[in-house]
Scaffold this motif. Structure first.
Motif, PDB file in Angstrom:
ATOM      1  N   PHE A 159      28.665 -80.096  36.145  1.00 50.22           N
ATOM      2  CA  PHE A 159      28.478 -81.254  37.007  1.00 50.22           C
ATOM      3  C   PHE A 159      27.115 -81.186  37.673  1.00 50.22           C
ATOM      4  N   CYS A 160      26.469 -82.329  37.791  1.00 48.72           N
ATOM      5  CA  CYS A 160      25.165 -82.396  38.457  1.00 48.72           C
ATOM      6  C   CYS A 160      25.067 -83.751  39.145  1.00 48.72           C
ATOM      7  N   GLU A 161      24.901 -83.744  40.456  1.00 52.25           N
ATOM      8  CA  GLU A 161      24.869 -84.996  41.191  1.00 52.25           C
ATOM      9  C   GLU A 161      23.768 -84.985  42.240  1.00 52.25           C
ATOM     10  N   GLN A 162      23.220 -86.173  42.495  1.00 53.43           N
ATOM     11  CA  GLN A 162      22.169 -86.294  43.494  1.00 53.43           C
ATOM     12  C   GLN A 162      22.769 -86.109  44.888  1.00 53.43           C
ATOM     13  N   VAL A 163      22.065 -85.359  45.726  1.00 48.01           N
ATOM     14  CA  VAL A 163      22.539 -85.074  47.085  1.00 48.01           C
ATOM     15  C   VAL A 163      21.415 -85.317  48.087  1.00 48.01           C
ATOM     16  N   THR A 164      21.782 -85.467  49.333  1.00 48.69           N
ATOM     17  CA  THR A 164      20.804 -85.604  50.424  1.00 48.69           C
ATOM     18  C   THR A 164      20.941 -84.394  51.333  1.00 48.69           C
ATOM     19  N   ILE A 165      19.927 -83.553  51.336  1.00 52.28           N
ATOM     20  CA  ILE A 165      19.929 -82.371  52.190  1.00 52.28           C
ATOM     21  C   ILE A 165      19.354 -82.704  53.556  1.00 52.28           C
ATOM     22  N   LYS A 166      18.260 -83.469  53.564  1.00 51.40           N
ATOM     23  CA  LYS A 166      17.649 -83.941  54.801  1.00 51.40           C
ATOM     24  C   LYS A 166      17.316 -85.417  54.646  1.00 51.40           C
ATOM     25  N   GLU A 167      17.655 -86.197  55.628  1.00 51.04           N
ATOM     26  CA  GLU A 167      17.389 -87.631  55.562  1.00 51.04           C
ATOM     27  C   GLU A 167      15.902 -87.924  55.472  1.00 51.04           C
ATOM     28  N   SER A 168      15.092 -87.025  56.006  1.00 50.71           N
ATOM     29  CA  SER A 168      13.641 -87.244  56.029  1.00 50.71           C
ATOM     30  C   SER A 168      12.976 -87.005  54.676  1.00 50.71           C
ATOM     31  N   TYR A 169      13.680 -86.342  53.757  1.00 55.66           N
ATOM     32  CA  TYR A 169      13.100 -86.051  52.449  1.00 55.66           C
ATOM     33  C   TYR A 169      12.939 -87.342  51.636  1.00 55.66           C
ATOM     34  N   LYS A 170      11.782 -87.473  51.010  1.00 53.45           N
ATOM     35  CA  LYS A 170      11.521 -88.618  50.138  1.00 53.45           C
ATOM     36  C   LYS A 170      11.760 -88.278  48.671  1.00 53.45           C
ATOM     37  N   HIS A 171      11.772 -86.995  48.351  1.00 51.00           N
ATOM     38  CA  HIS A 171      11.967 -86.581  46.967  1.00 51.00           C
ATOM     39  C   HIS A 171      13.462 -86.520  46.638  1.00 51.00           C
ATOM     40  N   LYS A 172      13.764 -86.395  45.348  1.00 53.83           N
ATOM     41  CA  LYS A 172      15.151 -86.354  44.898  1.00 53.83           C
ATOM     42  C   LYS A 172      15.624 -84.903  44.728  1.00 53.83           C
ATOM     43  N   GLU A 173      16.881 -84.694  45.074  1.00 49.73           N
ATOM     44  CA  GLU A 173      17.487 -83.377  44.916  1.00 49.73           C
ATOM     45  C   GLU A 173      18.832 -83.526  44.210  1.00 49.73           C
ATOM     46  N   TYR A 174      19.136 -82.554  43.339  1.00 46.93           N
ATOM     47  CA  TYR A 174      20.375 -82.577  42.575  1.00 46.93           C
ATOM     48  C   TYR A 174      21.084 -81.237  42.716  1.00 46.93           C
ATOM     49  N   SER A 175      22.381 -81.299  42.964  1.00 47.10           N
ATOM     50  CA  SER A 175      23.222 -80.119  43.074  1.00 47.10           C
ATOM     51  C   SER A 175      23.976 -79.930  41.767  1.00 47.10           C
ATOM     52  N   CYS A 176      23.881 -78.727  41.192  1.00 46.42           N
ATOM     53  CA  CYS A 176      24.447 -78.459  39.875  1.00 46.42           C
ATOM     54  C   CYS A 176      25.522 -77.377  39.967  1.00 46.42           C
ATOM     55  N   SER A 177      26.619 -77.581  39.263  1.00 45.46           N
ATOM     56  CA  SER A 177      27.717 -76.616  39.298  1.00 45.46           C
ATOM     57  C   SER A 177      27.442 -75.373  38.460  1.00 45.46           C
ATOM     58  N   GLY A 178      26.350 -75.361  37.716  1.00 48.22           N
ATOM     59  CA  GLY A 178      26.067 -74.266  36.800  1.00 48.22           C
ATOM     60  C   GLY A 178      25.174 -73.180  37.363  1.00 48.22           C
ATOM     61  N   THR A 179      24.648 -72.389  36.457  1.00 48.46           N
ATOM     62  CA  THR A 179      23.793 -71.252  36.782  1.00 48.46           C
ATOM     63  C   THR A 179      22.351 -71.711  36.982  1.00 48.46           C
ATOM     64  N   PRO A 180      21.474 -70.831  37.464  1.00 49.93           N
ATOM     65  CA  PRO A 180      20.054 -71.195  37.574  1.00 49.93           C
ATOM     66  C   PRO A 180      19.443 -71.636  36.245  1.00 49.93           C
ATOM     67  N   ALA A 181      19.787 -70.949  35.149  1.00 55.57           N
ATOM     68  CA  ALA A 181      19.260 -71.365  33.845  1.00 55.57           C
ATOM     69  C   ALA A 181      19.792 -72.743  33.467  1.00 55.57           C
ATOM     70  N   ASP A 182      21.065 -73.009  33.778  1.00 48.69           N
ATOM     71  CA  ASP A 182      21.623 -74.341  33.556  1.00 48.69           C
ATOM     72  C   ASP A 182      20.824 -75.404  34.294  1.00 48.69           C
ATOM     73  N   CYS A 183      20.447 -75.091  35.525  1.00 46.41           N
ATOM     74  CA  CYS A 183      19.718 -76.057  36.354  1.00 46.41           C
ATOM     75  C   CYS A 183      18.417 -76.477  35.691  1.00 46.41           C
ATOM     76  N   VAL A 184      17.699 -75.518  35.139  1.00 48.56           N
ATOM     77  CA  VAL A 184      16.427 -75.835  34.474  1.00 48.56           C
ATOM     78  C   VAL A 184      16.685 -76.650  33.214  1.00 48.56           C
ATOM     79  N   LYS A 185      17.693 -76.261  32.458  1.00 45.52           N
ATOM     80  CA  LYS A 185      18.015 -76.986  31.219  1.00 45.52           C
ATOM     81  C   LYS A 185      18.369 -78.446  31.509  1.00 45.52           C
ATOM     82  N   ILE A 186      19.254 -78.674  32.468  1.00 46.39           N
ATOM     83  CA  ILE A 186      19.695 -80.037  32.733  1.00 46.39           C
ATOM     84  C   ILE A 186      18.599 -80.861  33.397  1.00 46.39           C
TER      85      ILE A 186
END
Length: 260
Positions: free
Chosen positions: A57-84
């Motif tokens: 699973f990988c979904e967009q999340v908001t960590i800080k309201e002030s952030y303008k960039h996009k962030e995604y939370s992934c249920s996998g490993t660090p290597a999975d994160c880079v792949k996806i």
């Protein structure tokens, strides 16, 4: 995204909300456009594991309201994160991948087990210049402020000069104030290891279980190693290659009677 700015993929192994990655994101925002794809929970010690027998699973999340960039939370490993990130989220190959800032050392033999460095290695496999950053402080309350100057310097140099194909950087930072850190040293990986043992216990239901414990042993007396640099108060930078071939042994191995 600004096409005139480098696109920087940020990930880690301590989880997307860890203080270390928050510092790294802030530093990278000064250098380029940032996209974060990181694990939704701690993945320390996962090495280069990937998810193959479970859903991801990988979904967009908001960590800080002030952030303008996009962030995604992934249920996998660090290597999975880079792949996806590279295959599903980004519309072009990033100019750089940075992983960390890890809560704890990834020097010497620790690089083998490190999820932080495996994310960087995965990026390197995909042809992306990559750096793994670690601070020698395991506390979630670690002070990451002293790392900013050195991370920025190293990152700017990689963006400017690039890295050879198949090489990523393993950067470790001592637990010192910025003024106490003496500088940056390019090093080799120390020949050190863990002497491990298991602490065997029994739970209230009578079932035996184990805690892995161990002692770190460094018998490498060279003054050109990452362990030596860190002990002397320097930031260590080790170029790491993911080609694990023991090239020096190929000639001797070829002389064996393997086809008889």
């Amino acid at each position: 995204m600004n096409k005139n700015k480098p696109l920087i993929l940020v990930t880690n192994d301590d989880g997307i909300t860890a203080p270390g990655i928050r510092t790294l994101v802030d530093v990278m925002k000064e250098l380029g456009d940032v996209i974060v794809v990181a694990p939704d929970s701690p993945q320390s010690g996962m090495g280069h594991a990937i998810t193959i027998s479970d859903t991801l699973f990988c979904e967009q999340v908001t960590i800080k309201e002030s952030y303008k960039h996009k962030e995604y939370s992934c249920s996998g490993t660090p290597a999975d994160c880079v792949k996806i990130a590279t295959q599903e989220i980004l519309h072009r190959k990033p100019d750089l991948c940075v992983s960390g800032i890890n809560h704890g050392s990834n020097s010497s033999i620790n690089v083998i087990y490190s999820g932080t460095m495996s994310a960087a290695v995965e990026a390197g496999i995909e042809g992306i210049p990559a750096i793994g950053f670690s601070l020698l402080d395991y506390s979630l309350n670690a002070d990451f402020e002293p790392t900013r100057k050195f991370i920025k310097t190293i990152t700017k140099n990689v963006l400017k000069n690039g890295l050879p194909k198949g090489v990523v950087l393993n950067v470790n930072i001592p637990k010192l104030s910025e003024t106490e850190i003496k500088g940056i040293k390019v090093c080799r990986q120390a020949n050190a290891h863990w002497e491990e043992e298991f602490d065997k216990r029994t739970n209230p239901q009578g079932r035996e279980y184990y805690w892995l414990t161990g002692t770190f042993v460094n018998k490498d007396e060279g003054n050109d190693t990452d362990e030596n640099a860190l002990e002397e108060g320097y930031v260590s930078v080790v170029p790491v290659q993911f080609d694990l071939t023991a090239h020096h042994f190929i000639k001797d191995l070829s002389s064996w009677s393997l086809n008889d």
